[in-house]
Design a protein around this motif. Sequence first.
Motif, mmCIF file in Angstrom:
data_model
loop_
_atom_site.group_PDB
_atom_site.id
_atom_site.type_symbol
_atom_site.label_atom_id
_atom_site.label_comp_id
_atom_site.label_asym_id
_atom_site.label_seq_id
_atom_site.Cartn_x
_atom_site.Cartn_y
_atom_site.Cartn_z
ATOM 1 N N TYR A 1 0.785 -1.282 0.070
ATOM 2 C CA TYR A 1 -0.444 0.233 0.137
ATOM 3 C C TYR A 1 0.586 0.792 0.092
ATOM 4 N N ILE A 2 2.071 1.260 1.102
ATOM 5 C CA ILE A 2 2.540 2.556 0.924
ATOM 6 C C ILE A 2 3.377 2.700 -0.206
ATOM 7 N N ALA A 3 3.682 1.722 -0.286
ATOM 8 C CA ALA A 3 4.419 1.918 -2.178
ATOM 9 C C ALA A 3 3.577 2.252 -2.753
ATOM 10 N N GLY A 4 2.597 1.699 -3.189
ATOM 11 C CA GLY A 4 1.594 1.775 -4.680
ATOM 12 C C GLY A 4 1.178 3.566 -4.308
ATOM 13 N N ALA A 5 1.790 4.010 -2.983
ATOM 14 C CA ALA A 5 1.439 5.572 -2.573
ATOM 15 C C ALA A 5 1.863 6.698 -4.097
ATOM 16 N N VAL A 6 2.970 6.089 -4.923
ATOM 17 C CA VAL A 6 3.590 6.559 -5.864
ATOM 18 C C VAL A 6 2.893 6.956 -7.184
#
Length: 474
Positions: free
Chosen positions: A287-292
Amino acid sequence: MAAPAERAYYRFLVLFFNCMVTFGSFFCFDIPSVLQDQFQGNLTCYNGTLTNHSKVCVEGLGMSPQEYNLLYAIYAWTNALVVIMAGFLIDKLGNRFGLFLFSFLTVLGSSIFALGSHFKGTPYLLPLMLTGRLLFGSGNGSLTIVQNRVTAFWFKRKELALAFGLTLSFSRLGSVLNFFFTQQFESRYGIQWTLWGGTILCVLGFLSAIVVSVLDKVGMKQLGLDGAIQEESKKVRVQDIRHLSLRYWLLVLTIMFFYNGIFPFVADASKFIQDKYDGYDQKTAAYIAGAVYDSALVLSAVVGILIDYIGMRGVLALLCAVFTLPVFALLAFTYVPPLVSTIWLGVTYSFAASSMWPSIPLVVPQATLGTAMGLATSVQMIGIGLSNLIVGAILGSKSSEDKIPLWRWQRMMIFMLANTIACIATSVTLNVVDKKQGGTLNRMSKRSPEPQAESRDDSERSPILNEEDDRHLD
């Protein structure tokens, strides 16, 4: 009575299906990033088995970090080799040819990639999956060129940055949904069915490509431009590359160096977050990586409207690079929560994509836009391919069942910083050259009049869409 193609709703209908062309392929592209643990996991696990770091054993395909990064490198290298010829073919044979061929290649490539996952533990797994990524890369990179060419035709001088921003938003919607749902889907149905699900989404893109082809053909006939474009396409020659301006090449290098810091980072971000920061499981890290991409999804359309109003594309390209520097510094040298960095990177990525790529149609003629986009994509992918290989070498060739040492991750972030600094250098040079040659990129779009055609450089004139033609698209 005006023909439907002369109405604003028609070009936005074209835009909607044009956006859907790459929705599924962008979802597929980063599936390995979300499932990095599974791609690099053990071939077999026994219930209750723990690693040396007391981490539950993850059953997967048994790839090493280098083999995993090779999946991204082969995609990039294939793009670098194929998109130049693809762009030229699109200029010669038209958008409809490109839409059909390259969307079909994404379906074929994703199918072979999914098929390869059924051969884990055999010598056939890696060759099959690399072949799938090769074909997928041949289609997806080239498909983006056709997509941009269609957008540039229907929106030149009409909400161009907005159209590019919406295209990016739809593409990144696929990426965002991948980061949100792929891990959950895999935990329930397994990696094989997850990869086949991505293939089904690529089929959706193929069907959308057919719809765009029909709308484009009907619309051009209604505008009376179909014959003119075919005549201009016949005149396109490979030698036309030498007429591309210095501004174009500086713009290409700026794009390459900026994206060198985006895609290789996202490919390994989930694993990095789990290794460096405490308390993040695979789902949360994804989820955090996908925040980009979340940031790009939310902001791209708004940023596009803003850029259509203020222009200043060259200045924005420079500012994007400058404001990206702190992102990799935070990741390399601090323990600031990673969500801060990924959202921050997503914001600068949104501005960069909405200012850099829409600048290309402003400095090349319409008839050679496919070739120019192909060259730009090729250079971009050469850079990304090299970056993926370098990152793979930095992170090591051993299995990633255990944590990768933090000093290796820090070296990777320093490499990202170096690319960003190079991007600043090329974007500064781009702005200097643009100012000397009339300031096309930094013209304030809604406030400054267009320059007279006689005063513009020949390489920037559109032989197809002049001001008279634009009246058809009001």
